[in-house]
Design a protein around this motif. Structure first.
Motif, PDB file in Angstrom:
ATOM      1  N   ALA A   5       2.448   1.800  -3.411  1.00  0.00           N
ATOM      2  CA  ALA A   5       1.477   2.340  -4.369  1.00  0.00           C
ATOM      3  C   ALA A   5       1.341   3.851  -4.191  1.00  0.00           C
ATOM      4  CB  ALA A   5       0.124   1.651  -4.189  1.00  0.00           C
ATOM      5  N   MET A   6       1.337   4.313  -2.947  1.00  0.00           N
ATOM      6  CA  MET A   6       1.258   5.744  -2.665  1.00  0.00           C
ATOM      7  C   MET A   6       2.521   6.465  -3.150  1.00  0.00           C
ATOM      8  SD  MET A   6       1.127   7.565   1.081  1.00  0.00           S
ATOM      9  CE  MET A   6       2.829   7.067   1.409  1.00  0.00           C
ATOM     10  N   TYR A  43      10.689  -2.774  -7.191  1.00  0.00           N
ATOM     11  CA  TYR A  43      10.564  -1.314  -7.133  1.00  0.00           C
ATOM     12  C   TYR A  43      11.955  -0.706  -6.984  1.00  0.00           C
ATOM     13  CZ  TYR A  43       5.526  -1.793  -6.390  1.00  0.00           C
ATOM     14  OH  TYR A  43       4.195  -2.077  -6.541  1.00  0.00           O
ATOM     15  N   ARG A  98       0.827  -1.208   0.000  1.00  0.00           N
ATOM     16  CA  ARG A  98       0.000   0.000   0.000  1.00  0.00           C
ATOM     17  C   ARG A  98       0.867   1.266   0.000  1.00  0.00           C
ATOM     18  NH1 ARG A  98      -1.326   3.086   4.094  1.00  0.00           N
ATOM     19  NH2 ARG A  98      -0.742   1.515   5.647  1.00  0.00           N
ATOM     20  N   GLU A 102       9.327   3.744  -8.523  1.00  0.00           N
ATOM     21  CA  GLU A 102       8.721   3.247  -9.751  1.00  0.00           C
ATOM     22  C   GLU A 102       8.825   1.737  -9.786  1.00  0.00           C
ATOM     23  OE1 GLU A 102      10.688   4.934 -13.090  1.00  0.00           O
ATOM     24  OE2 GLU A 102      12.622   4.042 -12.632  1.00  0.00           O
ATOM     25  N   ARG A 103       7.863   1.130 -10.461  1.00  0.00           N
ATOM     26  CA  ARG A 103       7.811  -0.333 -10.521  1.00  0.00           C
ATOM     27  C   ARG A 103       8.519  -0.832 -11.771  1.00  0.00           C
ATOM     28  NH1 ARG A 103       2.390  -3.887  -9.340  1.00  0.00           N
ATOM     29  NH2 ARG A 103       3.377  -5.959  -9.333  1.00  0.00           N
ATOM     30  N   GLU A 119       4.513   5.455  -5.461  1.00  0.00           N
ATOM     31  CA  GLU A 119       4.584   5.380  -6.917  1.00  0.00           C
ATOM     32  C   GLU A 119       3.766   6.497  -7.562  1.00  0.00           C
ATOM     33  OE1 GLU A 119       4.157   2.007 -10.452  1.00  0.00           O
ATOM     34  OE2 GLU A 119       3.157   1.694  -8.526  1.00  0.00           O
ATOM     35  N   LYS A 120       2.615   6.820  -6.981  1.00  0.00           N
ATOM     36  CA  LYS A 120       1.774   7.905  -7.520  1.00  0.00           C
ATOM     37  C   LYS A 120       2.509   9.233  -7.513  1.00  0.00           C
ATOM     38  CE  LYS A 120      -2.825   6.041  -6.485  1.00  0.00           C
ATOM     39  NZ  LYS A 120      -4.056   6.229  -5.668  1.00  0.00           N
ATOM     40  N   SER A 121       3.338   9.445  -6.500  1.00  0.00           N
ATOM     41  CA  SER A 121       4.088  10.698  -6.398  1.00  0.00           C
ATOM     42  C   SER A 121       5.450  10.612  -7.074  1.00  0.00           C
ATOM     43  CB  SER A 121       4.276  11.087  -4.929  1.00  0.00           C
ATOM     44  OG  SER A 121       4.990  10.073  -4.239  1.00  0.00           O
ATOM     45  N   GLU A 122       5.717   9.485  -7.784  1.00  0.00           N
ATOM     46  CA  GLU A 122       6.962   9.257  -8.514  1.00  0.00           C
ATOM     47  C   GLU A 122       8.190   9.210  -7.617  1.00  0.00           C
ATOM     48  OE1 GLU A 122       7.113  12.173 -11.698  1.00  0.00           O
ATOM     49  OE2 GLU A 122       5.978  10.824 -12.994  1.00  0.00           O
TER      50      GLU A 122
END
Length: 276
Positions: free
Chosen positions: A67-68, A82, A64, A76-77, A70-73
């Motif tokens: 994922a948070m 990651y 979780r 990265e996956r 990753e949204k803010s860069e």
């Protein structure tokens, strides 16, 4: 008969939150722990299970938080792993190596553009930093190719075409790369030292390095060196395509020509600097 003395003993004891081991860290604290958990693998990649173990968090909580981030860069996956993303890497100031990278990118991007026009495939410009390559520029067509690389991103040298170029033509880079811990990114990744030495010897003979699904199973790549006046690569150029459709022999001649022209431009540039 007296049962009253047993009444309290028959009830289950309730533990305090501290005794039950409740994690009192805030979400921000946990996110920082996840970022710190990357350690020396920040630019290479770490799986969720390993990150959760290092950060002492459950796998679901780690997933979780990733994922948070990753949204803010911030991360990265890459496949199932990651690594640090562009946002976190842009936080540092520009040092001397960054200025050299900017200089190389400005000088060599026109040749990268020539390579793209000639092939219409994904082309990349990279330099070496320690045991990793850094991608300074990347040009793609309208149909984006899935690759593990991005501008400003890092990859281990041993499993990439551009990285093999540096290891093959620079003895210091070869020694560094052979000392590195080698992770099997795909079933095709060369991790055995002797097999990698044989591969590098072939690169020195042919002047072209191959990534045959070693960094990403669905990707093939060829790379060539841009040589400095010292006789070692200043940079590397590559052409990539889908493993099921890419025909490296169709693009090797073009890649060699462009890399040679870029090497001559580097020689002229270095001569001007020496004369200044």
């Amino acid at each position: 008969m007296e049962f009253t003395e047993l009444r309290l003993e028959s009830q289950p004891r309730r533990l305090s939150s501290d005794a039950a081991g409740k994690d009192r860290r805030t979400s921000v604290d946990k996110a920082v722990c996840v970022l710190k958990a990357f350690g020396d693998d920040a630019n290479v990649g770490v799986g969720v299970s390993e990150l959760s173990r290092r950060a002492d968090l459950s796998k679901s909580t780690t997933f979780r938080l990733l994922a948070m981030l990753e949204k803010s860069e911030m991360v990265e996956r890459i496949g199932t792993a990651y690594r640090f993303g562009p946002a976190i890497q842009s936080l540092g100031g520009q040092d001397e190596s960054s200025r050299r990278h900017d200089q190389a990118r400005d000088l060599l991007t026109p040749f990268l553009a020539d390579l793209f026009v000639a092939t219409r495939l994904t082309v990349q410009l990279a330099v070496l930093e320690g045991q990793h390559v850094i991608y300074l520029n990347k040009l793609e067509g309208h149909q984006r190719l899935r690759t593990p690389s991005r501008i400003g991103g890092h990859m281990p040298a041993y499993c990439t075409g551009v990285g093999k170029v540096f290891m093959a033509f620079d003895p210091a880079a070869e020694a560094d790369g052979l000392r590195a811990e080698r992770h099997r990114w795909t079933p095709n990744t060369i991790v055995d030292e002797q097999a990698l030495r044989v591969e590098l010897a072939r690169v020195r003979v042919e002047g072209i390095a191959h990534d045959r699904g070693e960094s990403l199973e669905t990707l093939n790549c060829i790379a060539a060196p841009v040589m400095s006046r010292r006789g070692v690569p200043l940079a590397a150029l590559s052409v990539s395509g889908r493993a099921d459709a890419f025909r490296p022999q169709e693009h090797e001649h073009t890649l060699r020509q462009v890399a040679l022209a870029a090497s001559r431009a580097v020689a002229r540039f270095e001569a001007r600097l020496a004369a200044a």
